[in-house]
Scaffold this motif. Sequence first.
Motif, PDB file in Angstrom:
ATOM      1  N   SER A  51       9.464 -28.970  -2.165  1.00 43.71           N
ATOM      2  CA  SER A  51       8.952 -28.718  -3.506  1.00 43.71           C
ATOM      3  C   SER A  51       7.464 -28.941  -3.706  1.00 43.71           C
ATOM      4  O   SER A  51       6.951 -28.659  -4.771  1.00 43.71           O
ATOM      5  CB  SER A  51       9.696 -29.597  -4.511  1.00 43.71           C
ATOM      6  N   ILE A  52       6.782 -29.485  -2.720  1.00 43.79           N
ATOM      7  CA  ILE A  52       5.345 -29.713  -2.856  1.00 43.79           C
ATOM      8  C   ILE A  52       4.628 -28.671  -2.013  1.00 43.79           C
ATOM      9  O   ILE A  52       4.829 -28.601  -0.802  1.00 43.79           O
ATOM     10  CB  ILE A  52       4.964 -31.149  -2.440  1.00 43.79           C
ATOM     11  N   TYR A  53       3.797 -27.864  -2.670  1.00 44.77           N
ATOM     12  CA  TYR A  53       3.134 -26.752  -2.001  1.00 44.77           C
ATOM     13  C   TYR A  53       1.633 -26.967  -1.912  1.00 44.77           C
ATOM     14  O   TYR A  53       1.031 -27.566  -2.791  1.00 44.77           O
ATOM     15  CB  TYR A  53       3.394 -25.446  -2.766  1.00 44.77           C
ATOM     16  N   TYR A  54       1.049 -26.425  -0.842  1.00 42.46           N
ATOM     17  CA  TYR A  54      -0.395 -26.418  -0.652  1.00 42.46           C
ATOM     18  C   TYR A  54      -0.823 -24.981  -0.434  1.00 42.46           C
ATOM     19  O   TYR A  54      -0.116 -24.217   0.227  1.00 42.46           O
ATOM     20  CB  TYR A  54      -0.793 -27.253   0.581  1.00 42.46           C
ATOM     21  N   GLN A  55      -1.968 -24.637  -0.956  1.00 39.62           N
ATOM     22  CA  GLN A  55      -2.483 -23.285  -0.755  1.00 39.62           C
ATOM     23  C   GLN A  55      -3.371 -23.265   0.476  1.00 39.62           C
ATOM     24  O   GLN A  55      -4.348 -23.996   0.570  1.00 39.62           O
ATOM     25  CB  GLN A  55      -3.258 -22.789  -1.963  1.00 39.62           C
ATOM     26  N   ILE A  56      -3.008 -22.390   1.415  1.00 39.47           N
ATOM     27  CA  ILE A  56      -3.792 -22.166   2.628  1.00 39.47           C
ATOM     28  C   ILE A  56      -4.136 -20.684   2.644  1.00 39.47           C
ATOM     29  O   ILE A  56      -3.246 -19.846   2.737  1.00 39.47           O
ATOM     30  CB  ILE A  56      -3.014 -22.565   3.896  1.00 39.47           C
ATOM     31  N   GLY A  57      -5.410 -20.372   2.528  1.00 37.91           N
ATOM     32  CA  GLY A  57      -5.810 -18.977   2.388  1.00 37.91           C
ATOM     33  C   GLY A  57      -5.266 -18.432   1.085  1.00 37.91           C
ATOM     34  O   GLY A  57      -5.450 -19.022   0.029  1.00 37.91           O
ATOM     35  N   GLU A  58      -4.561 -17.333   1.153  1.00 33.40           N
ATOM     36  CA  GLU A  58      -4.024 -16.694  -0.057  1.00 33.40           C
ATOM     37  C   GLU A  58      -2.591 -17.111  -0.372  1.00 33.40           C
ATOM     38  O   GLU A  58      -2.033 -16.670  -1.370  1.00 33.40           O
ATOM     39  CB  GLU A  58      -4.059 -15.174   0.121  1.00 33.40           C
ATOM     40  N   HIS A  59      -1.973 -17.935   0.466  1.00 32.64           N
ATOM     41  CA  HIS A  59      -0.542 -18.201   0.338  1.00 32.64           C
ATOM     42  C   HIS A  59      -0.246 -19.678   0.115  1.00 32.64           C
ATOM     43  O   HIS A  59      -1.030 -20.542   0.486  1.00 32.64           O
ATOM     44  CB  HIS A  59       0.189 -17.717   1.593  1.00 32.64           C
ATOM     45  N   LEU A  60       0.931 -19.934  -0.451  1.00 33.71           N
ATOM     46  CA  LEU A  60       1.412 -21.293  -0.662  1.00 33.71           C
ATOM     47  C   LEU A  60       2.376 -21.674   0.448  1.00 33.71           C
ATOM     48  O   LEU A  60       3.206 -20.865   0.858  1.00 33.71           O
ATOM     49  CB  LEU A  60       2.124 -21.405  -2.013  1.00 33.71           C
ATOM     50  N   TYR A  61       2.272 -22.920   0.909  1.00 37.56           N
ATOM     51  CA  TYR A  61       3.128 -23.420   1.980  1.00 37.56           C
ATOM     52  C   TYR A  61       3.642 -24.807   1.628  1.00 37.56           C
ATOM     53  O   TYR A  61       2.884 -25.671   1.214  1.00 37.56           O
ATOM     54  CB  TYR A  61       2.350 -23.539   3.297  1.00 37.56           C
ATOM     55  N   SER A  62       4.931 -25.011   1.829  1.00 39.84           N
ATOM     56  CA  SER A  62       5.513 -26.348   1.748  1.00 39.84           C
ATOM     57  C   SER A  62       5.666 -26.843   3.190  1.00 39.84           C
ATOM     58  O   SER A  62       5.471 -26.088   4.151  1.00 39.84           O
ATOM     59  CB  SER A  62       6.874 -26.302   1.056  1.00 39.84           C
ATOM     60  N   LEU A  63       6.028 -28.111   3.337  1.00 31.97           N
ATOM     61  CA  LEU A  63       6.266 -28.621   4.691  1.00 31.97           C
ATOM     62  C   LEU A  63       7.378 -27.831   5.371  1.00 31.97           C
ATOM     63  O   LEU A  63       7.289 -27.488   6.542  1.00 31.97           O
ATOM     64  CB  LEU A  63       6.622 -30.111   4.637  1.00 31.97           C
ATOM     65  N   GLN A  64       8.433 -27.528   4.631  1.00 36.97           N
ATOM     66  CA  GLN A  64       9.553 -26.777   5.172  1.00 36.97           C
ATOM     67  C   GLN A  64       9.155 -25.376   5.588  1.00 36.97           C
ATOM     68  O   GLN A  64       9.579 -24.884   6.626  1.00 36.97           O
ATOM     69  CB  GLN A  64      10.675 -26.740   4.128  1.00 36.97           C
ATOM     70  N   SER A  65       8.316 -24.697   4.796  1.00 30.91           N
ATOM     71  CA  SER A  65       7.930 -23.327   5.154  1.00 30.91           C
ATOM     72  C   SER A  65       7.037 -23.316   6.392  1.00 30.91           C
ATOM     73  O   SER A  65       7.104 -22.384   7.192  1.00 30.91           O
ATOM     74  CB  SER A  65       7.253 -22.616   3.983  1.00 30.91           C
ATOM     75  N   ILE A  66       6.220 -24.343   6.578  1.00 30.21           N
ATOM     76  CA  ILE A  66       5.419 -24.418   7.800  1.00 30.21           C
ATOM     77  C   ILE A  66       6.314 -24.709   8.995  1.00 30.21           C
ATOM     78  O   ILE A  66       6.236 -24.039  10.026  1.00 30.21           O
ATOM     79  CB  ILE A  66       4.307 -25.488   7.680  1.00 30.21           C
ATOM     80  N   PHE A  67       7.201 -25.690   8.846  1.00 28.45           N
ATOM     81  CA  PHE A  67       8.040 -26.094   9.979  1.00 28.45           C
ATOM     82  C   PHE A  67       9.034 -25.016  10.382  1.00 28.45           C
ATOM     83  O   PHE A  67       9.019 -24.532  11.509  1.00 28.45           O
ATOM     84  CB  PHE A  67       8.760 -27.404   9.644  1.00 28.45           C
ATOM     85  N   ASN A  68       9.915 -24.632   9.460  1.00 28.77           N
ATOM     86  CA  ASN A  68      10.951 -23.653   9.795  1.00 28.77           C
ATOM     87  C   ASN A  68      10.453 -22.217   9.772  1.00 28.77           C
ATOM     88  O   ASN A  68      10.904 -21.391  10.558  1.00 28.77           O
ATOM     89  CB  ASN A  68      12.145 -23.797   8.850  1.00 28.77           C
TER      90      ASN A  68
END
Length: 134
Positions: A51-68
């Motif tokens: 549920s916690i997102y960070y913006q990298i470039g133009e997109h949002l990423y959570s820990l789960q979206s980076i990992f999986n």
Amino acid sequence: MREALNLNIEKATLESRLAFFTNCYNMQLIHITYKCGLPTTIWQRRRYLYSIYYQIGEHLYSLQSIFNGILRGNQKGYGMLWKPFGKQDQRRPYIIPYGEPLIHFAINTFNMSTPAILAYSTKVKTKKLAKKKG
């Protein structure tokens, strides 16, 4: 992490994307822990991961979206019903094809058995072995 807004990772090599997203995952984990504290329940851990997102470039990423999504090659994680990135997701070009099986040795997951957090790069460091005299 403020500078992550201005990053352009579209033309990055596979190896540099792997190092970059591994470092991003670990940095996000440190930042979330600093801001919110260590998770004390499974529900807090899930909130931190999903549920916690960070913006990298133009997109949002959570820990789960980076990992999986990125590092594991868009694979479903434990307890997930579907893959992190759908067919129309604009983050799909950044996926590491087939995932990186050794990623579990590089990222921290709030457990005592996970490795220490290190910074990774694409450059290989080698140590010179000193020849023994005698």
